[in-house]
Motif scaffolding. Structure first.
Motif, PDB file in Angstrom:
ATOM      1  N   MET A   1       0.888  -0.990  -0.013  1.00  0.00           N
ATOM      2  CA  MET A   1       0.008   0.022   0.001  1.00  0.00           C
ATOM      3  C   MET A   1       0.705   1.225  -0.019  1.00  0.00           C
ATOM      4  N   ASN A   2       0.343   2.245  -0.804  1.00  0.00           N
ATOM      5  CA  ASN A   2       1.254   3.570  -0.947  1.00  0.00           C
ATOM      6  C   ASN A   2       1.116   4.104   0.473  1.00  0.00           C
ATOM      7  N   GLU A   3       2.500   4.434   1.023  1.00  0.00           N
ATOM      8  CA  GLU A   3       2.326   4.917   2.504  1.00  0.00           C
ATOM      9  C   GLU A   3       1.695   6.562   2.396  1.00  0.00           C
ATOM     10  N   LYS A   4       1.607   7.290   1.542  1.00  0.00           N
ATOM     11  CA  LYS A   4       0.931   8.483   1.660  1.00  0.00           C
ATOM     12  C   LYS A   4      -0.850   8.143   1.899  1.00  0.00           C
ATOM     13  N   ILE A   5      -1.202   7.076   1.105  1.00  0.00           N
ATOM     14  CA  ILE A   5      -2.570   7.011   1.248  1.00  0.00           C
ATOM     15  C   ILE A   5      -2.871   6.307   2.640  1.00  0.00           C
ATOM     16  N   GLU A  69     -22.835   9.563  -2.690  1.00  0.00           N
ATOM     17  CA  GLU A  69     -21.562   9.195  -3.733  1.00  0.00           C
ATOM     18  C   GLU A  69     -20.571  10.345  -3.418  1.00  0.00           C
ATOM     19  N   PHE A  70     -19.340   9.571  -3.494  1.00  0.00           N
ATOM     20  CA  PHE A  70     -18.196  10.930  -3.540  1.00  0.00           C
ATOM     21  C   PHE A  70     -17.392  10.551  -4.806  1.00  0.00           C
ATOM     22  N   ASP A  71     -17.359  11.275  -5.823  1.00  0.00           N
ATOM     23  CA  ASP A  71     -16.792  11.291  -6.994  1.00  0.00           C
ATOM     24  C   ASP A  71     -15.392  11.956  -7.042  1.00  0.00           C
ATOM     25  N   SER A  72     -14.313  11.224  -7.139  1.00  0.00           N
ATOM     26  CA  SER A  72     -13.027  11.831  -7.189  1.00  0.00           C
ATOM     27  C   SER A  72     -12.719  12.483  -8.602  1.00  0.00           C
ATOM     28  N   LYS A  73     -13.639  12.317  -9.524  1.00  0.00           N
ATOM     29  CA  LYS A  73     -13.593  12.932 -10.999  1.00  0.00           C
ATOM     30  C   LYS A  73     -12.087  12.348 -11.506  1.00  0.00           C
ATOM     31  N   LYS A  74     -11.667  11.208 -11.159  1.00  0.00           N
ATOM     32  CA  LYS A  74     -10.793  10.277 -11.606  1.00  0.00           C
ATOM     33  C   LYS A  74     -10.976   9.097 -12.248  1.00  0.00           C
ATOM     34  N   GLU A  75     -10.578   8.494 -13.109  1.00  0.00           N
ATOM     35  CA  GLU A  75     -11.050   7.213 -13.450  1.00  0.00           C
ATOM     36  C   GLU A  75     -10.669   6.109 -12.467  1.00  0.00           C
ATOM     37  N   GLY A  76     -11.590   5.139 -12.265  1.00  0.00           N
ATOM     38  CA  GLY A  76     -11.183   4.034 -11.525  1.00  0.00           C
ATOM     39  C   GLY A  76     -12.474   3.496 -10.976  1.00  0.00           C
ATOM     40  N   PRO A  77     -12.320   2.358 -10.115  1.00  0.00           N
ATOM     41  CA  PRO A  77     -13.296   1.447  -9.619  1.00  0.00           C
ATOM     42  C   PRO A  77     -14.270   2.283  -8.785  1.00  0.00           C
ATOM     43  N   VAL A  78     -15.260   1.421  -8.372  1.00  0.00           N
ATOM     44  CA  VAL A  78     -16.487   1.850  -7.453  1.00  0.00           C
ATOM     45  C   VAL A  78     -16.314   1.135  -6.281  1.00  0.00           C
ATOM     46  N   VAL A  79     -15.964   1.628  -5.110  1.00  0.00           N
ATOM     47  CA  VAL A  79     -16.193   0.891  -3.880  1.00  0.00           C
ATOM     48  C   VAL A  79     -17.370   1.099  -3.024  1.00  0.00           C
ATOM     49  N   GLU A 117      -5.725  10.754  -4.388  1.00  0.00           N
ATOM     50  CA  GLU A 117      -4.617   9.817  -4.548  1.00  0.00           C
ATOM     51  C   GLU A 117      -5.144   8.353  -5.279  1.00  0.00           C
ATOM     52  N   THR A 118      -6.233   8.120  -5.075  1.00  0.00           N
ATOM     53  CA  THR A 118      -6.728   6.606  -5.373  1.00  0.00           C
ATOM     54  C   THR A 118      -7.648   6.830  -6.845  1.00  0.00           C
ATOM     55  N   GLY A 119      -8.095   7.918  -6.817  1.00  0.00           N
ATOM     56  CA  GLY A 119      -9.256   7.878  -8.017  1.00  0.00           C
ATOM     57  C   GLY A 119     -10.394   7.168  -7.620  1.00  0.00           C
ATOM     58  N   GLY A 120     -11.308   6.809  -8.553  1.00  0.00           N
ATOM     59  CA  GLY A 120     -12.643   6.345  -8.456  1.00  0.00           C
ATOM     60  C   GLY A 120     -13.530   6.903  -7.674  1.00  0.00           C
ATOM     61  N   ARG A 121     -14.742   6.077  -7.319  1.00  0.00           N
ATOM     62  CA  ARG A 121     -15.790   6.611  -6.561  1.00  0.00           C
ATOM     63  C   ARG A 121     -16.087   5.870  -5.401  1.00  0.00           C
ATOM     64  N   LEU A 371      -9.133   0.443  -5.035  1.00  0.00           N
ATOM     65  CA  LEU A 371      -9.141   1.420  -5.970  1.00  0.00           C
ATOM     66  C   LEU A 371      -7.787   1.406  -6.633  1.00  0.00           C
ATOM     67  N   ILE A 372      -6.679   1.136  -6.152  1.00  0.00           N
ATOM     68  CA  ILE A 372      -5.441   1.477  -6.874  1.00  0.00           C
ATOM     69  C   ILE A 372      -4.596   0.012  -7.253  1.00  0.00           C
ATOM     70  N   ASP A 373      -5.358  -1.048  -6.896  1.00  0.00           N
ATOM     71  CA  ASP A 373      -4.572  -2.364  -7.516  1.00  0.00           C
ATOM     72  C   ASP A 373      -5.431  -3.013  -8.424  1.00  0.00           C
ATOM     73  N   HIS A 374      -5.168  -2.679  -9.698  1.00  0.00           N
ATOM     74  CA  HIS A 374      -6.313  -3.218 -10.718  1.00  0.00           C
ATOM     75  C   HIS A 374      -5.975  -4.830 -10.768  1.00  0.00           C
ATOM     76  N   LYS A 375      -4.721  -5.234 -10.444  1.00  0.00           N
ATOM     77  CA  LYS A 375      -4.534  -6.670 -10.555  1.00  0.00           C
ATOM     78  C   LYS A 375      -5.219  -7.374  -9.604  1.00  0.00           C
ATOM     79  N   LEU A 376      -5.407  -6.938  -8.244  1.00  0.00           N
ATOM     80  CA  LEU A 376      -6.167  -7.366  -7.089  1.00  0.00           C
ATOM     81  C   LEU A 376      -7.617  -7.326  -7.572  1.00  0.00           C
TER      82      LEU A 376
END
Length: 388
Positions: A1-5, A69-79, A117-121, A371-376
């Motif tokens: 995991m990204n330390e900043k996140i 809903e909170f939308d980061s306005k960045k592409e990404g998954p939806v949790v 940092e993560t993107g997505g919604r 949100l950040i690990d597409h392989k996961l």
């Protein structure tokens, strides 16, 4: 995991702990049963609005259900996170739904803080009446969870238990119809519906011993009022549990066979109908659950045993349409009983505050990984396809 996140998430949880404990306390002090959660839903909606979540009330036409809903306005998954907030009649929050709501909102606040940092919604769905309305059933049937990539919630419990499978549950009433007559003067003119119900009850008792992994119990609802009148109506109702929907279908077919046999033997007719909401079995996503368990254990929450539960929950219905987890976070006391006043009181203990903090943080960290690990996420979805 990204330390900043990771830093953002943990700091946000800590910053909001007084707020989360306030939410938990407000729900505890103003308990509302399923379908009547006016104040509870309003409180959660208001807190989510403060964080910039866009909210929709009476979601899917369900009173006191909401979507935020909170939308980061960045592409990404939806949790997705679900919040429960209904209480039990006469007991209050003896199932700890005040803790569920607090933990889900805490996770949502933390994921929102990390969204740049993560993107997505991030989507929070408030699901009223888990105990009686079972709103997740309608939501799952109507596609409300389809927009999500995963959906999660934690549930307080006497002891820790990793998100595993739960039992499917259904409730059926069997009504038998005959013909009334005077039991002394003209019994031959009657068709005794109670005889049919008794015969049916006996047949179920014989048959259920051959069905493994099931739990079938029934009671008589009505069988007449006067001994001088042959009853033209009788009813029995059953609560039925099975490890999966295939088993539930087998039980339903057995009920139909027994009801038909009882009717033929007595000359009565019958009707089988669902008299209470039903839940599908929970199919936990093991890949997703392992991520949560790792974070929860690292936070000091204790070991999460990987065992199936004998409980039932409407999260099971959600798990049939989207990858889902429902871990049980425990007080470490096997003598505690869910649905008790003692458990309700425990939700206001300092230990409950710790469970909310750790549960919220582990949910948020798990969501951030998705949100950040597409392989996961690919592995989570692959497992979902293989298990459904």
């Amino acid at each position: 995991m990204n330390e900043k996140i990771e830093k953002i998430i943990y700091e946000t949880i800590e910053k909001n702990m007084n707020r989360l404990c306030f939410i938990k306390k407000q729900l505890y002090e103003s308990p509302e049963i399923g379908g009547e959660e006016k104040l509870s839903s309003a409180l959660l909606i208001e807190e989510l609005k403060k964080e910039g979540f866009v909210t929709e009330t009476d979601f899917h036409g369900i009173r006191y259900c909401f979507r935020a809903e909170f939308d980061s306005k960045k592409e990404g998954p939806v949790v997705g996170l679900t919040a429960e907030y209904d209480a039990l009649p006469g007991i209050g929050h003896g199932c700890g739904h005040n803790m569920i709501a607090a933990a889900s909102l805490g996770a949502a606040f933390a994921l929102k803080a990390a969204a740049a940092e993560t993107g997505g919604r991030i989507v929070v769905i408030g699901t009223p009446g888990e105990e009686n309305v079972c709103s997740k059933v309608q939501l799952a049937d109507e596609g409300a969870f389809d927009e999500l990539d995963v959906v999660m919630a934690v549930h307080p419990s006497p002891e820790n238990l990793s998100s595993g499978n739960t039992l499917a549950i259904d409730a059926w009433q069997i009504d038998f119809f005959g013909k009334s007559s005077h039991s002394g003067l003209s019994p031959e003119e009657g068709v005794n519906a109670l005889d049919a119900a008794v015969h049916f009850y006996s047949l179920i008792g014989f048959e259920k011993q051959y069905l493994k992994g099931t739990n079938i119990y029934g009671v008589f609802v009505y069988g007449g009022e006067k001994c001088s009148v042959i009853p033209d109506r009788a009813s029995v109702k059953y609560l039925v549990r099975s490890k999966d929907m295939k088993g539930m279908q087998s039980i339903r077919e057995m009920f139909e066979r027994c009801a038909e046999a009882a009717s033929k033997a007595t000359g009565a007719t019958y009707k089988i109908w669902q008299n209470e909401p039903a839940n599908k079995n929970m199919i936990s996503n093991r890949t997703l659950a392992d991520v949560f368990d790792r974070y929860y254990e690292n936070l000091g929450g204790g070991y999460m045993p990987k065992e199936d539960s004998v409980a039932s929950t409407d999260m099971g219905d959600a798990s049939h349409v989207i990858p889902a987890i429902h871990p049980w976070i425990g007080f470490g006391d096997s003598t505690l009983q869910l649905h008790s006043k003692k458990f309700a009181e425990m939700t206001m203990s300092p230990q409950a505050d710790i469970l909310v903090r750790n549960g919220a943080a582990a949910l948020a960290m798990t969501g951030a990984e998705v949100l950040i690990d597409h392989k996961l996420l690919e592995e989570i979805k692959k497992e979902f396809k293989e298990t459904h």
